[in-house]
Scaffold this active site. Structure first.
Site, PDB file in Angstrom:
ATOM      1  N   ASP A 165       0.831  -1.210   0.000  1.00 33.68           N
ATOM      2  CA  ASP A 165       0.000   0.000   0.000  1.00 33.68           C
ATOM      3  C   ASP A 165       0.865   1.259   0.000  1.00 33.68           C
ATOM      4  O   ASP A 165       0.484   2.279  -0.574  1.00 33.68           O
ATOM      5  CB  ASP A 165      -0.984   0.003   1.177  1.00 33.68           C
ATOM      6  CG  ASP A 165      -2.246   0.778   0.835  1.00 33.68           C
ATOM      7  OD1 ASP A 165      -2.771   0.582  -0.276  1.00 33.68           O
ATOM      8  OD2 ASP A 165      -2.697   1.599   1.649  1.00 33.68           O
TER       9      ASP A 165
ATOM     10  N   GLU B 232      -0.064  10.641   5.149  1.00 36.10           N
ATOM     11  CA  GLU B 232      -0.148   9.188   4.991  1.00 36.10           C
ATOM     12  C   GLU B 232       1.237   8.605   4.706  1.00 36.10           C
ATOM     13  O   GLU B 232       1.610   7.569   5.249  1.00 36.10           O
ATOM     14  CB  GLU B 232      -1.104   8.879   3.832  1.00 36.10           C
ATOM     15  CG  GLU B 232      -1.901   7.622   4.020  1.00 36.10           C
ATOM     16  CD  GLU B 232      -3.101   7.611   3.096  1.00 36.10           C
ATOM     17  OE1 GLU B 232      -4.028   8.412   3.316  1.00 36.10           O
ATOM     18  OE2 GLU B 232      -3.109   6.809   2.146  1.00 36.10           O
TER      19      GLU B 232
ATOM     20  N   GLU C   1     -11.103   6.132  -2.605  1.00 35.13           N
ATOM     21  CA  GLU C   1     -11.086   6.561  -1.199  1.00 35.13           C
ATOM     22  C   GLU C   1     -12.243   5.935  -0.419  1.00 35.13           C
ATOM     23  O   GLU C   1     -12.072   5.516   0.732  1.00 35.13           O
ATOM     24  CB  GLU C   1     -11.171   8.101  -1.113  1.00 35.13           C
ATOM     25  CG  GLU C   1     -10.008   8.836  -1.766  1.00 35.13           C
ATOM     26  CD  GLU C   1      -8.683   8.685  -1.017  1.00 35.13           C
ATOM     27  OE1 GLU C   1      -8.365   7.574  -0.557  1.00 35.13           O
ATOM     28  OE2 GLU C   1      -7.958   9.695  -0.919  1.00 35.13           O
TER      29      GLU C   1
ATOM     30  N   GLU D 248      -9.580  -3.002  -6.385  1.00 33.09           N
ATOM     31  CA  GLU D 248      -9.534  -3.039  -4.920  1.00 33.09           C
ATOM     32  C   GLU D 248      -9.648  -4.485  -4.413  1.00 33.09           C
ATOM     33  O   GLU D 248      -8.929  -4.886  -3.498  1.00 33.09           O
ATOM     34  CB  GLU D 248     -10.632  -2.159  -4.305  1.00 33.09           C
ATOM     35  CG  GLU D 248     -10.388  -0.660  -4.462  1.00 33.09           C
ATOM     36  CD  GLU D 248      -9.233  -0.125  -3.602  1.00 33.09           C
ATOM     37  OE1 GLU D 248      -8.858  -0.772  -2.615  1.00 33.09           O
ATOM     38  OE2 GLU D 248      -8.709   0.943  -3.952  1.00 33.09           O
TER      39      GLU D 248
HETATM   40  C1  LIG Z   1      -5.283   0.175  -2.632  1.00 36.76           C
HETATM   41  C2  LIG Z   1      -5.702   1.421  -1.949  1.00 36.76           C
HETATM   42  N1  LIG Z   1      -6.909   1.960  -2.197  1.00 36.76           N
HETATM   43  C3  LIG Z   1      -7.262   3.133  -1.547  1.00 36.76           C
HETATM   44  C4  LIG Z   1      -6.437   3.746  -0.662  1.00 36.76           C
HETATM   45  C5  LIG Z   1      -6.873   4.983   0.041  1.00 36.76           C
HETATM   46  N2  LIG Z   1      -6.106   6.113  -0.298  1.00 36.76           N
HETATM   47  C6  LIG Z   1      -5.200   3.165  -0.459  1.00 36.76           C
HETATM   48  N3  LIG Z   1      -4.304   3.692   0.404  1.00 36.76           N
HETATM   49  N4  LIG Z   1      -4.827   1.987  -1.090  1.00 36.76           N
END
Ligand SMILES: Cc1ncc(CN)c(N)n1
Length: 217
Positions: free
Chosen positions: A42, A84, A136, A206
């Site tokens: 991520d 983040e 999001e 996702e």
């Molecule tokens: C795969 C993924 N999707 C969404 C997000 C949210 N910004 C994230 N951090 N990573």
């Protein structure tokens, strides 16, 4: 518009927002090596996501109607992404994950390539902002689930869940949804189809991203 699409595609939407990886966090059975995989992957995703959000800021700026509030919302999202990145940098060493060692996996690469395609100036603003909202909103809905009453989320993962499950992030997602809906209302049928397809692709990516985290765990 977006609510209609979510009803129409509820199966894949549920697949993305109530994935076994997330349900495992919520019931406390998550494999922590899967969590580590997710964490490292991520981080790489977010690094690719930032230029994507920047490209949407440019599209908002180029819109002919008054989109200055859109720009403020998108800019606030970029500020959160800055935080983040710092969070990933402080979270990864706790889990023995070395940022420089992470190799992007195929599902991650595919997702990042999808984002790169959406960054093209040929992609219309309503399509890109719909995709941004969906990306999001999946995280918001997923992690909020892990904070609900009765959730058995392990203490060491609660902060992660707060990051995307908190109220401020929910409000940010609501603002993005309103912006997307406002632009979709004025869109041609052709544009609506493109935005709906972009939403579906996000949901598929996702699901693949969560699957990847579990498989490698
Ligand atoms: C795969 C993924 N999707 C969404 C997000 C949210 N910004 C994230 N951090 N990573």
């Amino acid at each position: 518009m977006i609510d209609t699409w979510l009803r129409k595609h509820s199966l894949i939407h549920t697949g993305a927002t109530r994935h076994p990886f997330i349900l495992g966090i919520r019931d406390g059975t998550v494999d922590l090596s899967a969590y580590k995989t997710w964490l490292g992957q991520d981080y790489l995703f977010v690094r690719a996501f930032i230029p994507f959000v920047a490209s949407i800021l440019i599209k908002a700026w180029k819109e002919s109607d008054d989109s200055s509030t859109d720009m403020e919302v998108i800019l606030s999202g970029m500020a959160s992404l800055n935080e983040e990145i710092s969070w990933f940098k402080s979270e990864t060493p706790k889990w023995g994950v070395q940022l420089s060692d992470i190799v992007p996996q195929k599902s991650n690469q595919d997702y990042c390539r999808f984002l790169e395609n959406l960054m093209s100036p040929d992609v219309e603003y309503p399509v890109a902002i719909t995709a941004l909202w969906a990306i999001e909103a999946v995280y918001q809905a997923s992690f909020a689930l892990c904070l609900e009453d009765g959730a058995k989320t392990p203490a060491e993962l609660r902060q992660t869940c707060q990051r995307w499950g908190n109220d401020g992030f929910r409000q940010y997602c609501n603002s993005l949804q309103q912006i997307a809906n406002r632009h979709l209302q004025k869109a041609s049928n052709d544009l609506l189809t493109k935005a709906e397809v972009a939403l579906l692709r996000v949901l598929e990516h996702e699901v693949e991203f969560w699957n990847m985290s579990r498989a490698e765990g």
